[in-house]
Scaffold this active site. Structure first.
Site, PDB file in Angstrom:
ATOM      1  CD  GLU A   1      -4.895   4.252   1.082  1.00 42.24           C
ATOM      2  OE1 GLU A   1      -4.266   3.876   2.069  1.00 42.24           O
ATOM      3  OE2 GLU A   1      -5.505   5.332   1.034  1.00 42.24           O
TER       4      GLU A   1
ATOM      5  CG  ASP B   1      -0.579  -3.988   4.340  1.00 43.11           C
ATOM      6  OD1 ASP B   1      -1.209  -3.461   3.402  1.00 43.11           O
ATOM      7  OD2 ASP B   1      -0.265  -3.376   5.394  1.00 43.11           O
TER       8      ASP B   1
ATOM      9  CG  ASN C   1      -7.915  -1.300   5.906  1.00 37.39           C
ATOM     10  OD1 ASN C   1      -7.093  -0.788   6.668  1.00 37.39           O
ATOM     11  ND2 ASN C   1      -8.261  -0.726   4.762  1.00 37.39           N
TER      12      ASN C   1
ATOM     13  CG  ASP D   1      -4.643  -2.041   3.497  1.00 39.11           C
ATOM     14  OD1 ASP D   1      -5.002  -2.698   4.494  1.00 39.11           O
ATOM     15  OD2 ASP D   1      -4.562  -0.801   3.490  1.00 39.11           O
TER      16      ASP D   1
ATOM     17  CG  ASP E   1       0.219   5.130   6.105  1.00 38.48           C
ATOM     18  OD1 ASP E   1       0.248   4.658   4.950  1.00 38.48           O
ATOM     19  OD2 ASP E   1      -0.757   5.756   6.556  1.00 38.48           O
ATOM     20  CG  HIS E   2       0.066   0.397   4.513  1.00 38.64           C
ATOM     21  ND1 HIS E   2      -0.777  -0.614   4.926  1.00 38.64           N
ATOM     22  CD2 HIS E   2      -0.662   1.530   4.566  1.00 38.64           C
ATOM     23  CE1 HIS E   2      -1.962  -0.110   5.212  1.00 38.64           C
ATOM     24  NE2 HIS E   2      -1.930   1.193   5.004  1.00 38.64           N
TER      25      HIS E   2
ATOM     26  CG  ASN F   1      -1.831   1.214   1.280  1.00 39.33           C
ATOM     27  OD1 ASN F   1      -1.429   2.311   0.888  1.00 39.33           O
ATOM     28  ND2 ASN F   1      -3.047   1.038   1.752  1.00 39.33           N
TER      29      ASN F   1
END
Length: 260
Positions: free
Chosen positions: A34, A221, A152, A150, A250-251, A7
């Site tokens: 994303e 992930d 989530n 991802d 951030d991933h 991501n």
DNA sequence: ATGGCGCGTCAAACGCGA
């Protein structure tokens, strides 16, 4: 054959990092989530220049997924079945011919689902139900596939540094965890968890509050393998070093090595 | 103890993420 997922939180903001990662780690396939770009603005040329074929499913401003592959695509599908009116770009599926036959690679960006008690959470659960139904159909074909991306979802308490901090979050709700568990129960293999049974394996650290410095991470992930792909699993890993780069996502990337 | 960011859209805050 190395298959990665990342991501990247905006392809425009992350293009240099993505190219550096691909040159350095050289995965055969990488799934992005994303991308936050429409198809026409995705920098396919930059990736093609370093040897990748590109398949994109984007939308304006948010979401968006892609698959890059050194080997050509035999087929690409941009929709998760089950809701023709779903406008959100969260799914892309590609078939790649490999020496051992064919590999289906799926890049997903599952809905976040926050806040609880809203249509966002019910959309998350409905989307995961569609994914489960599609996975069942693919499992019946008894072919090698990987659903990467991802999710989530924090699957278990061991997948968070501070599980208690997530009890009111959509990522750690019993319903979200059950949706993930159903995928495992139906025969998919969580490659990273299989290869790394212990604690401390995270793929996301918030930008805020010095989360990475405190290693206050979560594992959301994942690469889920069909039985025929799991038969070929050699290793899996998490490339957390990218979180220390300048202007990081951030991933971080997650990958599997398959004997294909 | 609490809160602390970043991206895209658009041109100032705002939606969104997790």
């Amino acid at each position: 054959m190395k298959v990665a997922t990342w991501n990247i939180n905006g392809v425009k903001a992350r293009i240099e990092s993505a190219l550096t990662y691909l040159r350095q780690e050289n995965p055969d396939v990488i799934c992005f989530q994303e991308i936050k770009s429409v198809d026409e603005n995705f920098p396919a040329g930059a990736f093609e220049e370093i040897g990748y074929n590109v398949a994109v499913h984007g939308q304006k401003g948010f979401n968006g997924v892609a698959i890059l592959s050194k080997l050509p695509f035999d087929d690409v599908t941009q929709r998760l079945p089950g809701a023709d009116d779903d406008e959100q770009a969260r799914y892309i599926e590609a078939v790649i011919s490999v020496p051992a036959g064919a590999l289906k690679v799926i890049s997903i960006y599952a809905p976040n689902g926050n806040p609880l008690g809203t249509e966002k959470f019910s959309y998350k659960l409905a989307w995961l139900k569609r994914l489960e139904q599609h996975a069942r159909k693919l499992l019946a074909e008894e072919a090698a596939f990987v659903i990467a991306g991802d999710y989530n979802i924090i699957p278990e308490p061991v997948d968070a540094k501070r599980p208690a901090a997530w009890t009111e979050d959509a990522l750690f709700q019993p319903e979200s965890r059950a949706a993930y568990r159903r995928l495992l129960n139906e025969g998919l293999t969580d490659a990273v968890r299989l290869c790394h049974p212990g604690p401390g394996i995270y793929t996301f650290w918030d930008y805020q509050a010095g989360a990475f410095q405190k290693d206050d991470g979560i594992r959301i992930d994942h690469l889920l393998l069909s039985p025929q792909a799991a038969d070929r699993l050699k290793t899996a890993g998490v490339d957390r070093f990218t979180r220390g780069w300048e202007k990081p996502s951030d991933h971080v990337p997650v990958w599997v090595e398959l004997d294909l």
